[in-house]
Write a protein that holds these residues in place. Structure first.
Motif, PDB file in Angstrom:
ATOM      1  N   GLY A  37       6.153   0.304  -4.311  1.00 50.87           N
ATOM      2  CA  GLY A  37       5.737  -0.448  -3.132  1.00 50.87           C
ATOM      3  C   GLY A  37       4.233  -0.626  -3.084  1.00 50.87           C
ATOM      4  N   LYS A  38       3.791  -1.348  -2.050  1.00 50.69           N
ATOM      5  CA  LYS A  38       2.384  -1.729  -1.938  1.00 50.69           C
ATOM      6  C   LYS A  38       1.497  -0.588  -1.471  1.00 50.69           C
ATOM      7  N   MET A  39       0.311  -0.602  -2.026  1.00 44.19           N
ATOM      8  CA  MET A  39      -0.728   0.363  -1.668  1.00 44.19           C
ATOM      9  C   MET A  39      -1.188   0.103  -0.234  1.00 44.19           C
ATOM     10  N   GLU A  40      -1.384   1.163   0.530  1.00 37.45           N
ATOM     11  CA  GLU A  40      -1.908   1.042   1.886  1.00 37.45           C
ATOM     12  C   GLU A  40      -3.357   1.488   1.916  1.00 37.45           C
ATOM     13  N   ALA A  41      -4.075   1.030   2.933  1.00 35.87           N
ATOM     14  CA  ALA A  41      -5.500   1.342   3.048  1.00 35.87           C
ATOM     15  C   ALA A  41      -5.733   2.849   2.999  1.00 35.87           C
TER      16      ALA A  41
END
Length: 143
Positions: A37-41
């Motif tokens: 999944g996508k990287m978060e801040a």
């Protein structure tokens, strides 16, 4: 300048009763895949991989080594062309109960390595072939 997107995930494995097993998910399109999944801040890529594996499959793991990075482009309806990078790691399952995150994926199961490879070849994404092959090599498994 294209927009860039980073995702991360892993090839998760465990030893059960002396037998090595590989985790595969079935994504919402019915394809065999790997949790990612996508990287978060504020996250590192490694943290992203472990969080996504935990969220999607219920398994807490630890990173053993990097496997590879898949890079591709896709067209986003809003942003246009996006350069996507997916970082995959070899991850050993440590704890947790296998449970698919139904909002994101259809199913998750453990497979014996040769069965996992057959499933990947039959119903997986082509660009995951190299990831699973390299992960199995790291585990000293010949397919």
């Amino acid at each position: 300048m294209n927009r860039k997107e980073i995702s991360a995930g892993g090839v998760v494995y465990r030893q059960k009763d002396g037998v090595l097993q590989i985790q595969l998910i079935q994504d919402r399109y019915g394809k065999t895949s790997l949790a990612k999944g996508k990287m978060e801040a504020g996250e590192t890529i490694e943290q992203t991989a472990l969080r996504e594996i935990w969220e999607e499959t219920g398994i807490v793991g630890k990173i053993i080594s990097p496997v590879d990075i898949i890079a591709y482009r896709y067209n986003h309806p809003e942003y246009g062309v996006v350069d996507k990078e997916v970082h995959y790691y070899l991850v050993e399952a440590e704890e947790g109960t296998l449970k698919a995150q139904v909002e994101e994926i259809n199913d998750v199961e453990w497979y014996e390595p040769h069965t996992a490879w057959q499933k990947q070849r039959q119903s997986g994404y082509d660009n995951n072939d190299i990831i699973l092959r390299k992960a199995l090599e790291l585990l000293n498994i010949n397919i």
